[in-house]
Design an enzyme around this catalytic site. Structure first.
Site, short mmCIF file in Angstrom:
data_model
loop_
_atom_site.label_atom_id
_atom_site.label_comp_id
_atom_site.label_asym_id
_atom_site.label_seq_id
_atom_site.Cartn_x
_atom_site.Cartn_y
_atom_site.Cartn_z
N ASP A 279 70.29 28.43 -35.40
CA ASP A 279 68.85 28.17 -35.76
C ASP A 279 68.24 27.65 -34.48
O ASP A 279 68.97 26.46 -33.93
CB ASP A 279 68.79 27.33 -37.00
CG ASP A 279 67.44 27.81 -37.67
OD1 ASP A 279 67.25 28.33 -38.41
OD2 ASP A 279 66.37 27.37 -37.00
N ASP B 106 67.87 30.62 -28.78
CA ASP B 106 66.80 31.35 -29.20
C ASP B 106 67.42 32.98 -29.17
O ASP B 106 68.05 33.23 -28.33
CB ASP B 106 65.76 31.04 -28.19
CG ASP B 106 64.67 32.26 -28.34
OD1 ASP B 106 64.60 33.03 -29.16
OD2 ASP B 106 63.81 31.93 -27.28
N ASN C 17 69.12 37.58 -39.08
CA ASN C 17 67.96 37.17 -40.27
C ASN C 17 66.91 36.23 -39.61
O ASN C 17 65.71 36.19 -40.43
CB ASN C 17 68.54 36.26 -41.29
CG ASN C 17 67.81 35.38 -42.03
OD1 ASN C 17 67.41 35.81 -43.29
ND2 ASN C 17 67.78 34.04 -41.70
N TYR D 49 54.03 41.94 -37.72
CA TYR D 49 55.51 41.49 -38.63
C TYR D 49 55.89 42.85 -39.40
O TYR D 49 57.05 43.25 -39.46
CB TYR D 49 55.06 40.52 -39.68
CG TYR D 49 56.22 40.19 -40.52
CD1 TYR D 49 57.45 39.24 -40.09
CD2 TYR D 49 56.36 40.77 -41.94
CE1 TYR D 49 58.37 38.98 -40.96
CE2 TYR D 49 57.38 40.35 -42.79
CZ TYR D 49 58.32 39.51 -42.37
OH TYR D 49 59.18 39.33 -43.14
N LYS E 31 59.40 44.81 -38.74
CA LYS E 31 60.34 44.99 -39.76
C LYS E 31 60.60 46.30 -39.85
O LYS E 31 61.66 46.65 -40.47
CB LYS E 31 59.78 44.38 -41.13
CG LYS E 31 59.70 42.76 -41.23
CD LYS E 31 61.34 42.51 -40.49
CE LYS E 31 61.47 41.01 -41.32
NZ LYS E 31 62.79 40.55 -40.62
N THR F 158 60.35 30.91 -49.72
CA THR F 158 60.72 29.98 -48.53
C THR F 158 59.55 29.39 -48.00
O THR F 158 58.43 29.80 -48.38
CB THR F 158 61.51 30.80 -47.52
OG1 THR F 158 60.63 32.04 -47.07
CG2 THR F 158 62.65 31.60 -48.19
N1 LIG Z 1 60.61 34.99 -47.74
C1 LIG Z 1 60.57 36.21 -47.95
O1 LIG Z 1 59.93 36.37 -49.05
C2 LIG Z 1 61.20 37.30 -47.10
C3 LIG Z 1 60.77 38.61 -47.55
C4 LIG Z 1 61.20 39.58 -46.99
C5 LIG Z 1 61.85 39.55 -45.42
N2 LIG Z 1 62.04 38.15 -45.10
C6 LIG Z 1 62.91 38.20 -43.80
O2 LIG Z 1 64.09 37.17 -44.31
C7 LIG Z 1 64.24 36.26 -43.12
C8 LIG Z 1 64.41 34.83 -43.34
O3 LIG Z 1 62.92 34.55 -43.57
P1 LIG Z 1 62.83 32.91 -44.43
O4 LIG Z 1 61.68 33.41 -45.32
O5 LIG Z 1 64.09 32.37 -44.90
O6 LIG Z 1 61.96 32.28 -43.34
P2 LIG Z 1 62.16 30.56 -43.01
O7 LIG Z 1 60.97 30.43 -42.04
O8 LIG Z 1 62.52 29.84 -44.24
O9 LIG Z 1 63.57 30.74 -42.08
C9 LIG Z 1 63.65 31.45 -40.65
C10 LIG Z 1 64.50 30.83 -39.59
O10 LIG Z 1 64.71 31.40 -38.42
C11 LIG Z 1 64.77 30.36 -37.39
N3 LIG Z 1 64.28 30.94 -36.18
C12 LIG Z 1 62.79 31.38 -36.00
N4 LIG Z 1 62.85 31.83 -34.80
C13 LIG Z 1 64.16 31.86 -34.33
C14 LIG Z 1 64.95 32.16 -32.87
N5 LIG Z 1 63.89 32.61 -31.94
N6 LIG Z 1 66.01 32.07 -32.85
C15 LIG Z 1 66.88 31.43 -33.80
N7 LIG Z 1 66.29 31.05 -35.19
C16 LIG Z 1 64.94 31.43 -35.24
C17 LIG Z 1 63.72 29.54 -38.03
O11 LIG Z 1 63.84 28.20 -37.32
C18 LIG Z 1 64.02 29.22 -39.49
O12 LIG Z 1 65.09 28.38 -39.70
C19 LIG Z 1 63.25 36.85 -41.99
O13 LIG Z 1 63.67 37.83 -41.03
C20 LIG Z 1 62.01 37.25 -42.88
O14 LIG Z 1 61.41 37.95 -42.18
C21 LIG Z 1 61.76 37.01 -45.90
#
Ligand SMILES: NC(=O)c1ccc[n+]([C@@H]2O[C@H](COP(=O)([O-])OP(=O)(O)OC[C@H]3O[C@@H](n4cnc5c(N)ncnc54)[C@H](O)[C@@H]3O)[C@@H](O)[C@H]2O)c1
Length: 307
Positions: A38, A72, A99, A171, A175, A205
């Protein structure tokens, strides 16, 4: 510990918070050694931090094995080094869960090109870079042994990528691209025995908390497994653990919606109607009726398609 993933090494990108954190805890629970990657960045990709350490600590406190990584995922050199590190420090890398993600939501007329580029960079380039680095390793290994490898890639798409979502042209494009990446990579890695699938997860989240009216985020370790909360972002994580396991060796190129207590197998872009002009070029002047009646079936009602 169930042992479903005993002896396996897994990388989960963006597993400091939210959905990824749930995956990291779940994979460790089933016996995998987890690289908790992360960058520790904000929701819109600014700044860095060490949140991965927190997750490693939770896994270790629960008797599991994990190491942290702060790379990153959009940076080529860092990702190549991260994969090298898995091999040099842990001896292998069997599972990659892509993720990590950020959002920069705006209607397209208000969206800057940097908002587009950064979102594509983290989601698409990030998933592609880890995939390329590990695919090179697996291919090398397969050539050396003359055998198939154990390899699992699990990507993350979303409803926005599958159906569209207002204010998320960057986004949704990212996706949807991840689905294309999943399908093509699945074809490319089939001969060496690795599988590639995508999940469409959800949960409350910090990312989904940006949507109007959403309450405070839930971090997966705040809930015990007996306490069912439909918004718990870790509810899809058992599907990830299963896809990562030896039991799912026959599943590749698929998209699975893993949301709350529900699992759905999704199929996209299958024809819902078709017409043929019997070996002749169509005439645009004559297409109005054909499209309305034979293709869309809406002419009589005058319905608008989409939007
Ligand atoms: N939350 C939802 O309802 C939802 C729905 C569909 C898809 N998603 C997908 O699920 C995944 C996780 O999302 P989430 O809701 O847990 O978000 P979140 O913001 O809680 O977690 C995302 C994490 O990714 C890390 N991150 C961001 N850029 C980065 C990089 N360049 N390198 C390494 N780490 C990095 C962040 O620091 C964070 O900890 C994402 O791909 C999101 O698009 C989420």
């Amino acid at each position: 510990m169930s042992g479903l993933l005993d002896g396996k090494v897994a990388l989960v990108t963006g597993s400091g918070h939210g959905i990824g954190r749930g995956h990291a805890l779940e994979l460790a629970k089933h016996g995998a050694t987890v690289i908790v990657n992360d960058l520790g960045t904000s929701l819109d990709g600014q700044g860095t931090g060490k949140v991965a350490d927190e997750v490693v600590q939770i896994i270790e406190d629960r008797g599991g094995k994990a190491i942290s990584d702060f790379s990153d995922v959009g940076d080529e050199e860092s990702v190549d080094l991260l994969v090298e590190r898995a091999y040099s420090q842990l001896g292998r890398l069997d599972i990659v869960v892509n993720n990590a993600g950020i959002v920069r939501d705006r209607a397209i007329w208000n969206m800057g090109v940097d908002d587009f580029d950064l979102v594509m960079r983290v989601h698409v380039r990030g998933s592609w870079l880890t995939s390329r680095a590990v695919a090179r390793k697996w291919r090398e290994e397969s050539k050396e042994t003359g055998d198939k490898v154990y390899g699992r890639i699990i990507n993350t798409t979303s409803g926005a990528g599958l159906q569209g979502h207002f204010g998320q042209t960057n986004y949704s494009a990212a996706k949807a691209a991840i689905v294309g990446l999943t399908q093509t990579l699945s074809l490319e890695l089939a001969s060496i025995g690795a599988t590639v699938n995508a999940i469409s997860p959800g949960g409350r989240t910090r990312m989904s908390a940006t949507m109007a009216g959403a309450a405070a985020p839930i971090e997966p370790d705040e809930r015990s497994e007996d306490e069912f909360d439909p918004k718990d972002p870790s509810l899809g994580s058992p599907v990830v653990a299963w896809l990562a396991s030896p039991e799912a060796g026959h599943v590749s190129g698929q998209v699975i919606k893993a949301l709350g207590e529900n699992i759905q197998w999704l199929k996209g872009w299958t024809p819902i109607s078709a017409v043929s002009n019997g070996g002749k070029r169509w005439d645009a002047n004559k297409l109005g009726t054909i499209m309305g009646v034979d293709v869309f079936g809406t002419r009589a009602s005058g319905l608008r398609l989409g939007g």
